[in-house]
Design a protein around this motif. Sequence first.
Motif, PDB file in Angstrom:
ATOM      1  N   MET A  88       0.842  -1.189   0.000  1.00  0.00           N
ATOM      2  CA  MET A  88       0.000   0.000   0.000  1.00  0.00           C
ATOM      3  C   MET A  88       0.883   1.246   0.000  1.00  0.00           C
ATOM      4  O   MET A  88       1.908   1.288   0.659  1.00  0.00           O
ATOM      5  CB  MET A  88      -0.900  -0.024   1.231  1.00  0.00           C
ATOM      6  N   ILE A  89       0.477   2.221  -0.729  1.00  0.00           N
ATOM      7  CA  ILE A  89       1.231   3.468  -0.849  1.00  0.00           C
ATOM      8  C   ILE A  89       1.034   4.306   0.417  1.00  0.00           C
ATOM      9  O   ILE A  89      -0.081   4.500   0.876  1.00  0.00           O
ATOM     10  CB  ILE A  89       0.765   4.279  -2.074  1.00  0.00           C
ATOM     11  N   ASP A  90       2.145   4.817   0.935  1.00  0.00           N
ATOM     12  CA  ASP A  90       2.092   5.765   2.046  1.00  0.00           C
ATOM     13  C   ASP A  90       2.191   7.157   1.432  1.00  0.00           C
ATOM     14  O   ASP A  90       3.268   7.577   0.990  1.00  0.00           O
ATOM     15  CB  ASP A  90       3.237   5.511   3.025  1.00  0.00           C
ATOM     16  N   LEU A  91       1.089   7.880   1.400  1.00  0.00           N
ATOM     17  CA  LEU A  91       1.057   9.182   0.749  1.00  0.00           C
ATOM     18  C   LEU A  91       1.886  10.231   1.472  1.00  0.00           C
ATOM     19  O   LEU A  91       2.177  11.284   0.911  1.00  0.00           O
ATOM     20  CB  LEU A  91      -0.392   9.665   0.625  1.00  0.00           C
ATOM     21  N   GLN A  92       2.263   9.978   2.705  1.00  0.00           N
ATOM     22  CA  GLN A  92       3.045  10.936   3.480  1.00  0.00           C
ATOM     23  C   GLN A  92       4.553  10.697   3.381  1.00  0.00           C
ATOM     24  O   GLN A  92       5.331  11.539   3.796  1.00  0.00           O
ATOM     25  CB  GLN A  92       2.623  10.870   4.956  1.00  0.00           C
ATOM     26  N   ASP A  93       4.975   9.568   2.860  1.00  0.00           N
ATOM     27  CA  ASP A  93       6.394   9.214   2.790  1.00  0.00           C
ATOM     28  C   ASP A  93       6.999   9.715   1.481  1.00  0.00           C
ATOM     29  O   ASP A  93       6.912   9.066   0.448  1.00  0.00           O
ATOM     30  CB  ASP A  93       6.580   7.701   2.913  1.00  0.00           C
TER      31      ASP A  93
ATOM     32  N   ILE B 155       0.610   2.551  -7.927  1.00  0.00           N
ATOM     33  CA  ILE B 155      -0.342   3.636  -8.163  1.00  0.00           C
ATOM     34  C   ILE B 155      -1.639   3.077  -8.737  1.00  0.00           C
ATOM     35  O   ILE B 155      -2.728   3.476  -8.332  1.00  0.00           O
ATOM     36  CB  ILE B 155       0.267   4.703  -9.094  1.00  0.00           C
ATOM     37  N   GLY B 156      -1.527   2.144  -9.674  1.00  0.00           N
ATOM     38  CA  GLY B 156      -2.712   1.501 -10.248  1.00  0.00           C
ATOM     39  C   GLY B 156      -3.520   0.763  -9.199  1.00  0.00           C
ATOM     40  O   GLY B 156      -4.757   0.816  -9.201  1.00  0.00           O
ATOM     41  N   GLU B 157      -2.853   0.068  -8.277  1.00  0.00           N
ATOM     42  CA  GLU B 157      -3.554  -0.619  -7.185  1.00  0.00           C
ATOM     43  C   GLU B 157      -4.235   0.385  -6.272  1.00  0.00           C
ATOM     44  O   GLU B 157      -5.349   0.150  -5.810  1.00  0.00           O
ATOM     45  CB  GLU B 157      -2.568  -1.461  -6.376  1.00  0.00           C
ATOM     46  N   TYR B 158      -3.579   1.498  -6.001  1.00  0.00           N
ATOM     47  CA  TYR B 158      -4.156   2.530  -5.130  1.00  0.00           C
ATOM     48  C   TYR B 158      -5.405   3.139  -5.767  1.00  0.00           C
ATOM     49  O   TYR B 158      -6.415   3.355  -5.109  1.00  0.00           O
ATOM     50  CB  TYR B 158      -3.113   3.613  -4.845  1.00  0.00           C
ATOM     51  N   ILE B 159      -5.337   3.422  -7.065  1.00  0.00           N
ATOM     52  CA  ILE B 159      -6.475   4.015  -7.775  1.00  0.00           C
ATOM     53  C   ILE B 159      -7.620   3.013  -7.889  1.00  0.00           C
ATOM     54  O   ILE B 159      -8.785   3.385  -7.818  1.00  0.00           O
ATOM     55  CB  ILE B 159      -6.039   4.523  -9.161  1.00  0.00           C
ATOM     56  N   CYS B 160      -7.261   1.749  -8.090  1.00  0.00           N
ATOM     57  CA  CYS B 160      -8.240   0.654  -8.129  1.00  0.00           C
ATOM     58  C   CYS B 160      -9.308   0.870  -9.207  1.00  0.00           C
ATOM     59  O   CYS B 160     -10.504   0.763  -8.960  1.00  0.00           O
ATOM     60  CB  CYS B 160      -8.869   0.474  -6.752  1.00  0.00           C
ATOM     61  N   ASN B 161      -8.845   1.197 -10.417  1.00  0.00           N
ATOM     62  CA  ASN B 161      -9.745   1.387 -11.541  1.00  0.00           C
ATOM     63  C   ASN B 161      -9.060   0.798 -12.776  1.00  0.00           C
ATOM     64  O   ASN B 161      -7.984   1.262 -13.161  1.00  0.00           O
ATOM     65  CB  ASN B 161     -10.033   2.875 -11.737  1.00  0.00           C
ATOM     66  N   PRO B 162      -9.672  -0.199 -13.421  1.00  0.00           N
ATOM     67  CA  PRO B 162      -9.025  -0.842 -14.569  1.00  0.00           C
ATOM     68  C   PRO B 162      -8.788   0.107 -15.747  1.00  0.00           C
ATOM     69  O   PRO B 162      -7.925  -0.145 -16.585  1.00  0.00           O
ATOM     70  CB  PRO B 162      -9.992  -1.960 -14.951  1.00  0.00           C
ATOM     71  N   ILE B 163      -9.483   1.194 -15.803  1.00  0.00           N
ATOM     72  CA  ILE B 163      -9.305   2.157 -16.891  1.00  0.00           C
ATOM     73  C   ILE B 163      -7.975   2.900 -16.762  1.00  0.00           C
ATOM     74  O   ILE B 163      -7.424   3.377 -17.751  1.00  0.00           O
ATOM     75  CB  ILE B 163     -10.488   3.150 -16.934  1.00  0.00           C
ATOM     76  N   PHE B 164      -7.418   2.955 -15.559  1.00  0.00           N
ATOM     77  CA  PHE B 164      -6.147   3.649 -15.340  1.00  0.00           C
ATOM     78  C   PHE B 164      -5.057   3.116 -16.264  1.00  0.00           C
ATOM     79  O   PHE B 164      -4.347   3.886 -16.914  1.00  0.00           O
ATOM     80  CB  PHE B 164      -5.702   3.535 -13.879  1.00  0.00           C
ATOM     81  N   HIS B 165      -4.897   1.810 -16.334  1.00  0.00           N
ATOM     82  CA  HIS B 165      -3.840   1.224 -17.162  1.00  0.00           C
ATOM     83  C   HIS B 165      -4.098   1.446 -18.649  1.00  0.00           C
ATOM     84  O   HIS B 165      -3.163   1.678 -19.415  1.00  0.00           O
ATOM     85  CB  HIS B 165      -3.676  -0.265 -16.853  1.00  0.00           C
ATOM     86  N   LYS B 166      -5.360   1.418 -19.070  1.00  0.00           N
ATOM     87  CA  LYS B 166      -5.684   1.709 -20.467  1.00  0.00           C
ATOM     88  C   LYS B 166      -5.364   3.161 -20.795  1.00  0.00           C
ATOM     89  O   LYS B 166      -4.805   3.477 -21.851  1.00  0.00           O
ATOM     90  CB  LYS B 166      -7.168   1.434 -20.734  1.00  0.00           C
ATOM     91  N   PHE B 167      -5.724   4.062 -19.879  1.00  0.00           N
ATOM     92  CA  PHE B 167      -5.446   5.487 -20.058  1.00  0.00           C
ATOM     93  C   PHE B 167      -3.936   5.730 -20.141  1.00  0.00           C
ATOM     94  O   PHE B 167      -3.451   6.420 -21.041  1.00  0.00           O
ATOM     95  CB  PHE B 167      -6.056   6.285 -18.903  1.00  0.00           C
TER      96      PHE B 167
END
Length: 48
Positions: A1-6, A16-28
């Motif tokens: 998991m991404i630590d946004l403060q680090d 980042i793709g796992e954090y966003i959790c939207n399959p369209i991210f990789h297509k975009f």
Amino acid sequence: MIDLQDKHNCPTLEEIGEYICNPIFHKFYSHIKTLYRCNEKIEFSSCS
């Protein structure tokens, strides 16, 4: 998991793709990379 403060740990594109959790991210991402023939540059922004 991404630590946004680090700001010393730069996440990978996969994290980042796992954090966003939207399959369209990789297509975009793939579309933009192909269209503009560019590579990603991931940085921590501390301007705010």
